[in-house]
Design a protein around this motif. Sequence first.
Motif, PDB file in Angstrom:
ATOM      1  N   THR A  53       1.119  -1.083   0.083  1.00 21.91           N
ATOM      2  CA  THR A  53       0.420   0.245  -0.119  1.00 21.91           C
ATOM      3  C   THR A  53       1.284   1.057  -0.065  1.00 21.91           C
ATOM      4  O   THR A  53       2.217   1.677   1.137  1.00 21.91           O
ATOM      5  N   ASP A  54       0.774   2.069  -0.759  1.00 25.30           N
ATOM      6  CA  ASP A  54       1.299   3.038  -0.899  1.00 25.30           C
ATOM      7  C   ASP A  54       0.488   4.273   0.365  1.00 25.30           C
ATOM      8  O   ASP A  54      -0.760   4.717  -0.510  1.00 25.30           O
ATOM      9  N   VAL A  55       0.985   4.737   1.565  1.00 25.82           N
ATOM     10  CA  VAL A  55       0.004   5.335   2.345  1.00 25.82           C
ATOM     11  C   VAL A  55      -0.128   7.177   1.567  1.00 25.82           C
ATOM     12  O   VAL A  55      -1.638   7.092   1.783  1.00 25.82           O
ATOM     13  N   ARG A  56       0.307   7.543   0.231  1.00 26.85           N
ATOM     14  CA  ARG A  56       0.067   8.449  -0.240  1.00 26.85           C
ATOM     15  C   ARG A  56      -1.828   8.345  -1.447  1.00 26.85           C
ATOM     16  O   ARG A  56      -2.390   8.972  -1.562  1.00 26.85           O
ATOM     17  N   ASP A  57      -2.274   6.264  -1.321  1.00 29.86           N
ATOM     18  CA  ASP A  57      -3.202   6.736  -1.735  1.00 29.86           C
ATOM     19  C   ASP A  57      -4.590   6.886  -0.911  1.00 29.86           C
ATOM     20  O   ASP A  57      -5.062   5.981  -0.614  1.00 29.86           O
ATOM     21  N   VAL A  58      -3.696   6.973   0.646  1.00 27.52           N
ATOM     22  CA  VAL A  58      -5.132   6.270   1.068  1.00 27.52           C
ATOM     23  C   VAL A  58      -5.431   7.995   1.601  1.00 27.52           C
ATOM     24  O   VAL A  58      -4.133   8.982   1.306  1.00 27.52           O
TER      25      VAL A  58
END
Length: 160
Positions: A3-8
């Motif tokens: 998971t790329d935290v920037r996508d959260v």
Amino acid sequence: MATDVRDVDVRVAGAGDAAAIASLRSLWSAGTAADPDFEERTTAWLADEGDRRTTWLATLGGSPVAMASLLEYRRMPRPRHPDSRWGYVSNMFVREDLRNRGIGAALLTRIITAADERRYARLVLSPSPGALTLYRRAGFVVPDDTADGHRLLVRPSRAR
């Protein structure tokens, strides 16, 4: 899958998010008996908390994956002292399959930013043993030698 935290997306939950909050709370309480009116009770609870509690919701691809809340405590005024408030961080939950990927840290960063903007004197929380590292990295400390580090951590405000 990483998971790329920037996508959260982390945002303050609104009245329309009660079903998502209830769903996450149910996951948190896995293994309990079904509760047919749980979403309705969660909706009422969120409404009753009013302006004292802010709840954040984290989504990934539009699906709820984490939540946290901040309860504001307002101290009773004292003569010759400015009014003061502090926050209690609670209900921090990240879906088990997405833990240790920065989602909890993103939620906590949003809470700390809000607390600093509100000029809270401090933040307090009672972490689970597994979350101690997350909170300590964010500046939470055991307040004194008599406190149990697994039950109470404090983070003084930077916005004083």
